[in-house]
Motif scaffolding. Structure first.
Motif, mmCIF file in Angstrom:
data_model
loop_
_atom_site.group_PDB
_atom_site.id
_atom_site.type_symbol
_atom_site.label_atom_id
_atom_site.label_comp_id
_atom_site.label_asym_id
_atom_site.label_seq_id
_atom_site.Cartn_x
_atom_site.Cartn_y
_atom_site.Cartn_z
ATOM 1 N N ARG A 144 -11.982 11.813 -2.218
ATOM 2 C CA ARG A 144 -12.033 10.748 -3.238
ATOM 3 C C ARG A 144 -10.642 10.152 -3.473
ATOM 4 N NH1 ARG A 144 -14.912 6.845 -4.521
ATOM 5 N NH2 ARG A 144 -13.666 5.778 -6.016
ATOM 6 N N THR A 145 -9.632 11.007 -3.568
ATOM 7 C CA THR A 145 -8.251 10.537 -3.754
ATOM 8 C C THR A 145 -7.801 9.714 -2.554
ATOM 9 O OG1 THR A 145 -7.777 12.499 -5.078
ATOM 10 C CG2 THR A 145 -5.879 11.291 -4.215
ATOM 11 N N TYR A 146 -8.181 10.163 -1.373
ATOM 12 C CA TYR A 146 -7.867 9.451 -0.134
ATOM 13 C C TYR A 146 -8.386 8.011 -0.212
ATOM 14 C CZ TYR A 146 -8.171 8.368 4.909
ATOM 15 O OH TYR A 146 -8.074 7.790 6.140
ATOM 16 N N TYR A 147 -9.653 7.860 -0.600
ATOM 17 C CA TYR A 147 -10.235 6.519 -0.686
ATOM 18 C C TYR A 147 -9.646 5.707 -1.843
ATOM 19 C CZ TYR A 147 -13.441 7.101 3.147
ATOM 20 O OH TYR A 147 -13.965 7.268 4.412
ATOM 21 N N ASP A 148 -9.295 6.345 -2.934
ATOM 22 C CA ASP A 148 -8.628 5.635 -4.036
ATOM 23 C C ASP A 148 -7.280 5.088 -3.570
ATOM 24 O OD1 ASP A 148 -10.729 6.178 -5.755
ATOM 25 O OD2 ASP A 148 -9.699 7.842 -6.775
ATOM 26 N N ARG A 149 -6.526 5.898 -2.844
ATOM 27 C CA ARG A 149 -5.219 5.455 -2.343
ATOM 28 C C ARG A 149 -5.378 4.371 -1.268
ATOM 29 N NH1 ARG A 149 -1.374 10.802 -2.216
ATOM 30 N NH2 ARG A 149 -1.524 11.217 -4.449
ATOM 31 N N LEU A 150 -6.418 4.498 -0.480
ATOM 32 C CA LEU A 150 -6.689 3.473 0.529
ATOM 33 C C LEU A 150 -6.962 2.129 -0.145
ATOM 34 C CD1 LEU A 150 -6.986 3.087 3.610
ATOM 35 C CD2 LEU A 150 -9.422 3.573 3.314
ATOM 36 N N HIS A 151 -7.753 2.154 -1.200
ATOM 37 C CA HIS A 151 -8.032 0.920 -1.937
ATOM 38 C C HIS A 151 -6.742 0.350 -2.537
ATOM 39 C CE1 HIS A 151 -10.187 -2.073 -4.221
ATOM 40 N NE2 HIS A 151 -9.512 -1.694 -5.286
ATOM 41 N N LEU A 152 -5.909 1.198 -3.115
ATOM 42 C CA LEU A 152 -4.632 0.742 -3.667
ATOM 43 C C LEU A 152 -3.751 0.153 -2.571
ATOM 44 C CD1 LEU A 152 -2.562 0.451 -5.929
ATOM 45 C CD2 LEU A 152 -1.884 2.837 -5.508
ATOM 46 N N MET A 153 -3.709 0.814 -1.421
ATOM 47 C CA MET A 153 -2.908 0.297 -0.302
ATOM 48 C C MET A 153 -3.409 -1.077 0.113
ATOM 49 S SD MET A 153 -2.867 -0.118 3.315
ATOM 50 C CE MET A 153 -4.101 0.986 3.923
ATOM 51 N N HIS A 154 -4.721 -1.289 0.146
ATOM 52 C CA HIS A 154 -5.285 -2.601 0.481
ATOM 53 C C HIS A 154 -4.792 -3.652 -0.516
ATOM 54 C CE1 HIS A 154 -9.042 -1.627 3.125
ATOM 55 N NE2 HIS A 154 -7.947 -1.041 3.577
ATOM 56 N N HIS A 155 -4.835 -3.307 -1.782
ATOM 57 C CA HIS A 155 -4.378 -4.243 -2.815
ATOM 58 C C HIS A 155 -2.896 -4.578 -2.630
ATOM 59 C CE1 HIS A 155 -3.867 -6.198 -6.670
ATOM 60 N NE2 HIS A 155 -2.877 -5.360 -6.915
ATOM 61 N N LEU A 156 -2.063 -3.549 -2.451
ATOM 62 C CA LEU A 156 -0.624 -3.763 -2.274
ATOM 63 C C LEU A 156 -0.327 -4.581 -1.019
ATOM 64 C CD1 LEU A 156 0.612 -0.193 -3.249
ATOM 65 C CD2 LEU A 156 0.766 -2.287 -4.634
ATOM 66 N N LEU A 157 -1.057 -4.308 0.047
ATOM 67 C CA LEU A 157 -0.857 -5.054 1.289
ATOM 68 C C LEU A 157 -1.236 -6.519 1.108
ATOM 69 C CD1 LEU A 157 0.006 -4.874 4.256
ATOM 70 C CD2 LEU A 157 -2.380 -4.415 4.815
ATOM 71 N N LYS A 158 -2.310 -6.769 0.395
ATOM 72 C CA LYS A 158 -2.728 -8.146 0.123
ATOM 73 C C LYS A 158 -1.636 -8.901 -0.644
ATOM 74 C CE LYS A 158 -6.548 -10.812 -1.819
ATOM 75 N NZ LYS A 158 -7.874 -10.724 -2.457
ATOM 76 N N VAL A 159 -1.055 -8.249 -1.636
ATOM 77 C CA VAL A 159 0.035 -8.850 -2.412
ATOM 78 C C VAL A 159 1.227 -9.160 -1.506
ATOM 79 C CG1 VAL A 159 1.736 -8.381 -4.230
ATOM 80 C CG2 VAL A 159 -0.685 -7.837 -4.610
ATOM 81 N N GLU A 160 1.602 -8.207 -0.652
ATOM 82 C CA GLU A 160 2.744 -8.412 0.257
ATOM 83 C C GLU A 160 2.473 -9.531 1.259
ATOM 84 O OE1 GLU A 160 5.783 -7.387 0.085
ATOM 85 O OE2 GLU A 160 5.385 -6.046 -1.587
ATOM 86 N N MET A 161 1.255 -9.580 1.784
ATOM 87 C CA MET A 161 0.933 -10.620 2.758
ATOM 88 C C MET A 161 0.978 -11.999 2.110
ATOM 89 S SD MET A 161 -1.898 -8.869 5.228
ATOM 90 C CE MET A 161 -1.724 -10.142 6.479
ATOM 91 N N LYS A 162 0.501 -12.095 0.879
ATOM 92 C CA LYS A 162 0.577 -13.377 0.158
ATOM 93 C C LYS A 162 2.023 -13.771 -0.099
ATOM 94 C CE LYS A 162 -3.879 -13.628 -2.134
ATOM 95 N NZ LYS A 162 -4.580 -13.750 -3.411
ATOM 96 N N ALA A 163 2.853 -12.798 -0.479
ATOM 97 C CA ALA A 163 4.265 -13.086 -0.745
ATOM 98 C C ALA A 163 4.978 -13.543 0.531
ATOM 99 C CB ALA A 163 4.955 -11.833 -1.320
ATOM 100 N N LEU A 164 4.718 -12.871 1.637
ATOM 101 C CA LEU A 164 5.334 -13.276 2.906
ATOM 102 C C LEU A 164 4.850 -14.652 3.330
ATOM 103 C CD1 LEU A 164 5.216 -9.911 4.883
ATOM 104 C CD2 LEU A 164 7.270 -11.128 4.110
ATOM 105 N N ASN A 165 3.581 -14.920 3.139
ATOM 106 C CA ASN A 165 3.008 -16.207 3.504
ATOM 107 C C ASN A 165 3.611 -17.322 2.638
ATOM 108 O OD1 ASN A 165 1.266 -17.581 5.251
ATOM 109 N ND2 ASN A 165 -0.301 -17.725 3.675
ATOM 110 N N LYS A 166 3.805 -17.040 1.369
ATOM 111 C CA LYS A 166 4.386 -18.030 0.462
ATOM 112 C C LYS A 166 5.820 -18.363 0.879
ATOM 113 C CE LYS A 166 4.823 -19.093 -4.391
ATOM 114 N NZ LYS A 166 4.562 -18.633 -5.764
ATOM 115 N N ARG A 167 6.573 -17.324 1.277
ATOM 116 C CA ARG A 167 7.950 -17.541 1.737
ATOM 117 C C ARG A 167 8.008 -18.422 2.973
ATOM 118 N NH1 ARG A 167 9.554 -11.786 1.353
ATOM 119 N NH2 ARG A 167 9.696 -11.595 -0.865
#
Length: 126
Positions: A99-122
């Motif tokens: 369960r923790t594994y999947y919770d962290r996976l979901h968080l990683m997806h969210h963080l990656l989405k934020v980073e990809m948007k930031a890089l794309n904006k730059r």
């Protein structure tokens, strides 16, 4: 999981499994491009530190965004997407309950989405 990020990470992992997305020899490149290949075939600013060959543009952007995450999330991405083991085995390798594994996976997806948007904006695309 965020479906779009999951699909991008699946593509990124597939590119790594295939050793990059483009042929590396001059002959293979000449065949691919029907003549002399264009110069600088790598995405702008790309580096190939592991000698795996070139990643396509999409996989390269995922790679860049992943590199901006902390080590824990990078290890999780590599473990989840590049290993053929079952989720139970993967979570055990990381010392996590499933369960923790999947919770962290979901968080990683969210963080990656934020980073990809930031890089794309730059880059001026958003």
């Amino acid at each position: 999981m965020i479906t779009e990020i999951d699909q991008l990470l699946e593509h990124w992992a597939e590119q790594h499994r295939r050793g990059g997305g483009r042929p590396r020899t001059m002959l293979a490149q000449a065949i691919e491009f029907g003549g002399v290949p264009p110069r600088g075939g790598k995405p702008k600013g790309s580096v190939d530190p592991l000698g795996i060959g070139e990643l396509d543009e999409v996989a390269w952007h995922v790679e860049r965004a992943l590199s901006r995450l902390d080590d824990q999330h990078q290890v999780l991405a590599h473990t989840h997407y590049r290993s053929a083991a079952s989720p139970a085995v993967k979570s055990q390798r990381l010392g996590l309950a499933v369960r923790t594994y999947y919770d962290r996976l979901h968080l990683m997806h969210h963080l990656l989405k934020v980073e990809m948007k930031a890089l794309n904006k730059r880059r001026g695309h958003g």
